[in-house]
Design an enzyme around this catalytic site. Structure first.
Site, mmCIF file in Angstrom:
data_model
loop_
_atom_site.group_PDB
_atom_site.id
_atom_site.type_symbol
_atom_site.label_atom_id
_atom_site.label_comp_id
_atom_site.label_asym_id
_atom_site.label_seq_id
_atom_site.Cartn_x
_atom_site.Cartn_y
_atom_site.Cartn_z
ATOM 1 N N PRO A 1 -67.088 91.682 14.684
ATOM 2 C CA PRO A 1 -66.702 90.565 13.810
ATOM 3 C C PRO A 1 -66.902 90.833 12.323
ATOM 4 C CG PRO A 1 -68.740 90.049 14.982
ATOM 5 C CD PRO A 1 -68.202 91.308 15.599
ATOM 6 N N GLU B 1 -50.077 107.187 29.704
ATOM 7 C CA GLU B 1 -51.481 106.923 29.987
ATOM 8 C C GLU B 1 -51.864 107.892 31.106
ATOM 9 O OE1 GLU B 1 -52.723 102.493 28.630
ATOM 10 O OE2 GLU B 1 -52.379 102.745 30.753
ATOM 11 N N GLU C 1 -46.380 104.436 30.323
ATOM 12 C CA GLU C 1 -46.026 105.837 30.083
ATOM 13 C C GLU C 1 -47.077 106.479 29.174
ATOM 14 O OE1 GLU C 1 -42.609 108.586 28.133
ATOM 15 O OE2 GLU C 1 -42.669 106.469 27.621
#
Lengths: 186, 186
Positions: free
Chosen positions: B120, B146, B144
């Protein structure tokens, strides 16, 4: 096409690498990467300094949290004390310094909980989180323009706050569940 | 000087706001903020889509993790299955879709562990993490390019891997400690 010499991975074929921004706490790099399939894709990389967080537990068994405004998310949130590792600083030193600046204590005992990437899909930020107790008063001045409030919660109160979605910071949740998982079984 | 109309905080006096980069998964905005002390400071904000992660537990009580190469950190790391929430998608749908794509199961039962910001201090990324069990085979094609390997570890094995610093992803550690904290006491 070149392959970064320090790469740990054979897939890392960077066709092109552009620095798009160099800033105060982050830089932005945009790489074009060639995959084994032959296709090329863009990968955005945010370069960020290392950070630390500390889960401090006082002698009443309460967990000390700070509450501060975070500009990026436009919210006041509860977090464990935390900060960026300065040039040449050991993360443990950062942890002790940040505790003194943010909550006014230094730890007699500190141990590492974990070292992890906050968002490895696009960002290099690595956070080391410590557990700290045996606290003694020791105040260092806060950073200018930090408006930090300090709170102490019993673990049961924190559990309730989590159930009510009042704790929204990843490293804080991680450290709290670590603490709950290792507490002596009743 | 203007104050963002949707701001929740009176301190949010943004003097200037520049979009420095608009990209595939992130945008970068650089704000100049005026503090109550009168000083002006730069705040870098990385705008990132929401994401989900899932802690899947199979009927042998093993936790299913994926291992994949992450370009930003140039490492292969273990993580719980995860992905970005697509336009118009409910995070629970994203979770079920990502499980099918990455590990080839869909859950009979799923519950939310937590919803949190990954970092954060500079980034808007919000991650919702779920617990999932009662798994049944159901495979969707992977994205695709990966290259994901699937592993199943007993909780005790994972504890050992954490002690050996082999788990380096924040959301994965958070989900694992949540699981360990709620396991029935022996």
């Amino acid at each position: 096409m070149f392959v970064l010499s320090d790469s740990k991975n054979q897939l890392r074929n960077i066709v092109r690498s552009d620095c798009k921004y160099k800033g105060r706490i982050i830089d932005l790099r945009v790489d074009t990467v060639k995959f084994p399939s032959g296709s090329e894709k863009v990968r955005e990389v945010v370069l960020h300094k290392s950070a630390v967080g500390i889960l401090p537990v006082n002698d009443r068994g309460e967990i000390i949290l700070v509450r501060q405004y975070r500009h990026a998310i436009d919210e006041d949130i509860y977090e464990i004390p935390a900060g960026l590792v300065e040039e040449g600083e050991d993360p443990r030193e950062t942890a002790v310094r940040e505790m003194q600046e943010e909550i006014g204590y230094r730890p007699g005992h500190m141990e590492e909980i974990a070292e992890f990437y906050s968002s490895p899909g696009f960002c290099t930020e690595k956070i080391t989180v410590y557990y700290a107790d045996e606290l003694t008063s020791s105040k260092l001045p806060e950073d200018e323009d930090e408006y930090i409030k300090v709170f102490a919660f019993a673990p049961e109160e924190l559990e309730k706050m989590i159930a009510e979605k009042k704790i929204k910071d990843g490293k804080t949740l991680m450290a709290f569940y670590w603490y709950m998982a290792r507490r002596p079984q009743k």
